[in-house]
Scaffold this active site. Structure first.
Site, mmCIF file in Angstrom:
data_model
loop_
_atom_site.group_PDB
_atom_site.id
_atom_site.type_symbol
_atom_site.label_atom_id
_atom_site.label_comp_id
_atom_site.label_asym_id
_atom_site.label_seq_id
_atom_site.Cartn_x
_atom_site.Cartn_y
_atom_site.Cartn_z
ATOM 1 N N MET A 180 -3.925 4.945 -3.828
ATOM 2 C CA MET A 180 -3.965 4.838 -5.284
ATOM 3 C C MET A 180 -5.362 5.169 -5.728
ATOM 4 O O MET A 180 -6.287 4.453 -5.398
ATOM 5 C CB MET A 180 -3.643 3.394 -5.681
ATOM 6 C CG MET A 180 -2.189 3.061 -5.504
ATOM 7 S SD MET A 180 -1.200 4.082 -6.545
ATOM 8 C CE MET A 180 0.292 4.124 -5.600
ATOM 9 N N CYS A 181 -5.551 6.290 -6.366
ATOM 10 C CA CYS A 181 -6.915 6.688 -6.321
ATOM 11 C C CYS A 181 -7.209 7.932 -7.119
ATOM 12 O O CYS A 181 -6.380 8.430 -7.837
ATOM 13 C CB CYS A 181 -7.273 6.991 -4.883
ATOM 14 S SG CYS A 181 -6.389 5.999 -3.716
#
Lengths: 228, 445, 297
Positions: free
Chosen positions: C1-2
């Site tokens: 998640m990034c």
């Protein structure tokens, strides 16, 4: 004409100032510089003002807009004009995913392309994309008009309800329960109205093809099970 | 002359444990209809629950408080992390999100009346906010759901808090559905849908997925509401350690954690019974996530799913929750499954206490229906009073237990006040098996 | 998640600025991933030698392990230190021995190996991480960076991206895989080693395995569409190549820009906004389930 430099002051100050405008304000034309792709710029407005943004905006620009006119000279990130109620948002460049998601009303005009899920769950908004739209656009679209001068990506209008989709170019594929329908006088009138609002009087409504719901998923039937 | 009949030694008919009568009837129903079974309510199977925990009352080593005279506080503040206007409740029990559409307008009004009398909050549901519930709820939490039915900024601003719904305990990972019978003209208008069709709701939000995008979504909602309203994030219990941690990292003020016993208006039975964690198993990991981030009691935790009594409330708080939420119990307090309506339940092929076909809109109690005649049977004032009474009992019971453990506030209950009756409950709640200091399975997150 | 960034230069024009451009892109993605950051840079290399990027937070220990590695290989190694990382060059044939030796050493880990790839990652804000390693001063042909918000695995440097499971190979990921546990078991049987419990490392290992079995980068990614389930946007680097793949649903954001000089990737457009000639670049969002590969000859 009030101006606001987002490189010099925080977003919170800008949105707070825009929200605090009284109904009878004379400060009806705002210019915002250096947006720098920041998120939630000019979201939650509810006043008849014009906001010009010089540069690129991030996610949810103009989110839940009511009555305001927002013009962005640049590209917009995810969810531009999400859940807009009324007013107008214009993007001079491209828009990312979920442009106009769940929007209830107003007009969203994108001069460039809009990517995937344009008009997802739209609930009454008019969206005009002068370029093309990405895949899975108008997924579960409930109401309103999506007008695309270019092409549409895969699975257009999957699980659509009563929204009307008008595409001038090609459609890569239609999603479940979305079909092409005849472009009758009623649709042409609606389409011309949207084109006029967007300032595209020179675009011929008759050049478009019209897509909407086959209404086959409105009531569960076991033989439609593979569409779920 | 006929020979006398020899007695036949037959065994009693024996049902299969695997193919029990309910299973057989479900196979027959599936074969006849071709659609999965849909119903309301939460998991009905037996799962480890708060019943398997006991409190250690005070005696010589600890001193109890005197009931009726010595104060035992029950107030709770929710959303103190970022919101300018946190929610202040008199009692640690809130009313969970239930939509107008799944419930009648009268039922929503009754929930608002009962909660307001008790000094607590109610919550909207899928489909938007109604005047009935806003008008009668002194504190109202506005749900922000994947479908965004009826979502609008005016209601967002007149709510007292916003709850971003990512999932619910009955169906973590699942979307909603409301069958045509309940899509009345008013419900259809609020949701921008054609009347009478089966409504399909999305399982993911249309414009964000994952914690990085959730953080941006929370920022947007805060900006729209000028950082006044607490933002709750509601999750169905499945991976509570990670989900709680990510909700906190994304900027939530409050995490709402719903166990598999938590009810739903209409979901596939197979989903309700087979997906998610019982609330007993979900609280300890969520609390540990908050503790690991240094946010326990700073980001508040509301838990729900099968809360029935003040003992359940006290146990949830002792395990580390700041408040609990009730849905099914609140509907029962209003009058759902009332034995006085037994004859009508019989006509629907069920019996009082087992009625769960809330999605069909035929509720004789007038609660889970959009039929005006049925809905008119529920008196919102009386039903609200019943709910207020019930909330008072939950609070009094929780206080009674807290005082017995020597606590001057229910929030001072702690896991060390509890023991478990079974190994399962000890492992899930992470409290010792009664009479031992043994907590099985402490290695997980 | 990034947040993900990537920059692939088609020719030598901007090679001297690769690090400074990538550094700027990475910093803009800080709020998408405040936990940790990492990047891989494909710079100079010489045939017959391999650069090992080693990480050790105890500087004395790191020097000690490099000295012991030199003794074990019978070489005098000349490490170049960048904060907690050091790059040492060994002969091509010494890679297996070096890997085996390093696997036995405490407190120092091998984060990447390649003829041209150097790989750095650390816990902290992306801008700080890039600054500590001196990314802005690095040159090269292509580079990939990542800012991480940890989901199901720990906030540690080992969990930071990029993941490298093969020589000159690295991968960054935004999303969440849903079948990585079974893939990890299969790949482990096939001899692919994993250093973490991270789902993204499984995707890296999968591509390494496919390419080991003879697939091209493009074929490996096509096959990945069948075998990798869940949500993903990958950016992948190889010695000469740069690739992008999104899952069929493509929820996680991705924007690309292409000019005659470069191809750039960003999770958001603002990561690309400072690139030279961006005003006239072809800006597009990669299509779902479509393999994009650029390779230098």
């Amino acid at each position: 004409m009030p101006s606001f430099d987002l490189a010099a002051a925080p977003l919170r100050d800008l949105n707070q100032a825009l929200h605090a405008l009284p109904e009878t304000t004379n400060e009806t034309h705002w210019v915002i510089d250096n947006p720098g792709g920041k998120h939630a710029i000019a979201c939650g407005l509810d006043a008849p003002i014009t906001v010009e943004v010089n540069g690129h905006v991030g996610y949810y620009c103009g989110g839940m807009n009511a009555r305001a006119t927002i013009r962005v000279s640049g590209n917009a990130g995810v969810g531009v004009g999400e859940n807009m109620m009324s007013g107008e948002i214009r993007i001079s460049g491209d828009a990312s995913q979920a442009a106009g998601a769940t929007a209830h009303g107003g007009l969203l005009v994108i001069d460039g392309n809009a990517s995937a899920r344009c008009g997802i769950s739209m609930k009454g908004v008019d969206i005009v994309v002068k370029g093309s739209i990405g895949p899975m656009s108008a997924f579960m679209a409930q109401a309103g008009n999506l007008v695309v001068l270019g092409d549409a990506g895969e699975a257009l209008g999957d699980s659509i309800y009563e929204a009307k989709l008008f595409v001038r170019g090609s459609v890569a594929s239609l999603g479940a329960d979305c079909i092409e329908k005849p472009l009758g006088p009623e649709e042409i009138e609606a389409l011309e109205g949207v084109l006029a609002k967007a300032g595209l009087e020179d675009v011929a409504a008759s050049d478009f093809r019209f897509y909407g719901s086959a209404r086959g998923l409105y009531h569960f039937h076991v033989d439609n099970a593979d569409a779920y | 002359m006929n020979a006398p009949m020899k007695p036949v030694h037959r065994t009693l008919p024996r049902y299969s444990a695997t193919f029990d009568p309910h299973t057989i009837s479900e196979i027959q129903r599936a074969a006849a209809t071709g659609i999965y079974d849909i119903r309301g309510g939460g998991a009905k199977r037996k799962v480890p629950h708060f019943d398997d925990l006991l409190f250690l009352g005070a005696s010589i080593s600890r001193y109890p408080l005197e009931g009726y005279r010595e104060k035992c506080g029950t107030d709770v503040v929710l959303g103190s992390r970022f919101a300018k206007k946190p929610i202040r409740l008199k009692i640690p029990v809130t009313i969970a999100g239930m939509s107008f559409g799944s419930l009648s307008g009268q039922a929503k009004e009754a929930l608002g009346r009962g909660a307001s009398l008790a000094g607590t909050s109610t919550t909207t549901g899928d489909g938007g906010m109604t005047e009935e519930e806003r008008g009668h709820s002194s504190i109202l939490v506005y749900q922000y759901l994947p479908s965004r039915y009826g979502m609008n900024p005016k209601d967002l601003r007149r709510a007292d808090a916003i709850e971003i719904v990512i999932g619910q305990g009955a169906k973590p990972g699942g979307g909603g559905m409301l069958l045509g019978q309940k899509i009345s003209p008013r419900v259809a208008k609020m949701r921008t849908l054609p009347e009478g069709i089966d409504q399909r709701s999305a399982c993911r939000h249309p414009d964000w997925t994952g914690p990085d995008d959730l953080e941006i979504k929370i920022e947007e909602l805060r900006e729209i509401t000028d950082w006044e309203k607490p933002i709750y994030v509601k999750i169905g219990a499945s991976r509570p350690y990670y989900d709680t941690a990510l909700a906190v990292k994304s900027g939530a003020d409050v995490v709402v954690l719903d166990g598999m016993q938590g009810g739903t208006a209409a979901t596939q039975e197979v989903f309700i019974e087979n997906v998610g964690l019982p609330i007993l198993a979900a609280i300890a990991p969520a609390v540990r996530a908050l503790q690991d981030l240094g946010m326990h009691r700073k980001v508040q935790l509301i838990v729900s799913g099968g809360i029935r009594s003040g003992a359940d409330v006290a146990k949830a708080l002792a395990l580390g929750a700041d408040a609990v939420s009730i849905g099914s119990a609140a509907l029962i307090a209003l009058g759902d499954n009332d034995p006085a309506l037994e004859a009508e339940y019989q006509k629907l092929g069920t019996t009082a206490g087992a009625y769960d076909d809330w999605h069909e809109g035929l509720d004789p109690a007038g609660i889970t229906t959009q039929n005006p005649e049925l809905a008119a049977r529920l008196d919102p004032v009386l039903a609200g009073r019943r709910l207020a009474n019930y909330l008072a009992v939950l609070t009094l019971e929780a206080q009674t237990i807290a005082r017995a453990c020597g606590k001057s506030h229910v929030h001072n209950l702690e896991p060390e006040d509890l023991v478990a009756l079974t190994m399962e409950a000890a492992a899930m709640a992470r409290v010792p098996l009664a009479g031992t200091s043994w907590i099985p399975g402490q290695t997980g997150l | 998640m990034c947040g993900i960034v990537g920059l692939f230069l088609k020719g030598p024009k901007h090679e001297g600025e690769l690090g400074s451009l990538l550094s700027g892109m990475l910093e803009v993605m800080s709020d998408r991933g405040p936990d940790s950051a990492g990047f891989a840079v494909y710079g100079a290399g010489s045939g017959g030698s391999i650069k090992l990027t080693l990480r050790g937070t105890d500087a004395a220990r790191l020097r000690q392990v490099i000295a012991s590695l030199g003794e074990a290989l019978g070489e005098s190694l000349a490490p170049v230190f960048h904060d907690t990382h050091a790059v040492v060059v060994v002969k091509d044939g010494q890679l297996a021995d070096a890997r085996a030796f390093l696997a036995t050493q405490d407190a120092v880990s091998l984060v990447g190996a390649g003829e041209r790839m150097e790989l750095y990652k650390e816990v902290g804000l992306p801008g700080d991480v890039a600054g500590r390693f001196g990314l802005a001063a690095m040159s090269g042909t292509h580079g990939i960076g990542h800012t991480r918000m940890a989901t199901e695995s720990a906030v540690t440097t080992r969990g930071a991206h990029p993941f490298s499971t093969g020589t000159d190979q690295c991968l960054v990921h935004n999303g969440s895989l849903s079948n990585h546990a079974s893939l990890r078991r299969m790949l482990s049987r096939e001899g692919i080693g994993f250093a973490t419990d991270n789902d993204s490392e499984v995707a890296a290992g999968y591509l390494t395995w496919k390419m080991r079995e003879g697939s091209t980068l493009s074929e490996a990614l096509e096959e990945g569409l069948d075998d990798l389930d869940g949500f993903y946007t990958f950016v992948v680097g190889t010695e000469k190549g740069f690739a992008v793949l999104r899952d069929p649903i493509s929820c996680k954001p991705a924007v690309m820009a292409e000019t005659e000089d470069y191809v750039a990737f960003g999770s958001e457009y603002r990561a690309l906004a400072g690139l030279p000639g961006i005003e006239t670049a072809r800006v597009f969002e990669p299509e779902p389930a479509t393999v994009y590969v650029w390779e230098r000859p």
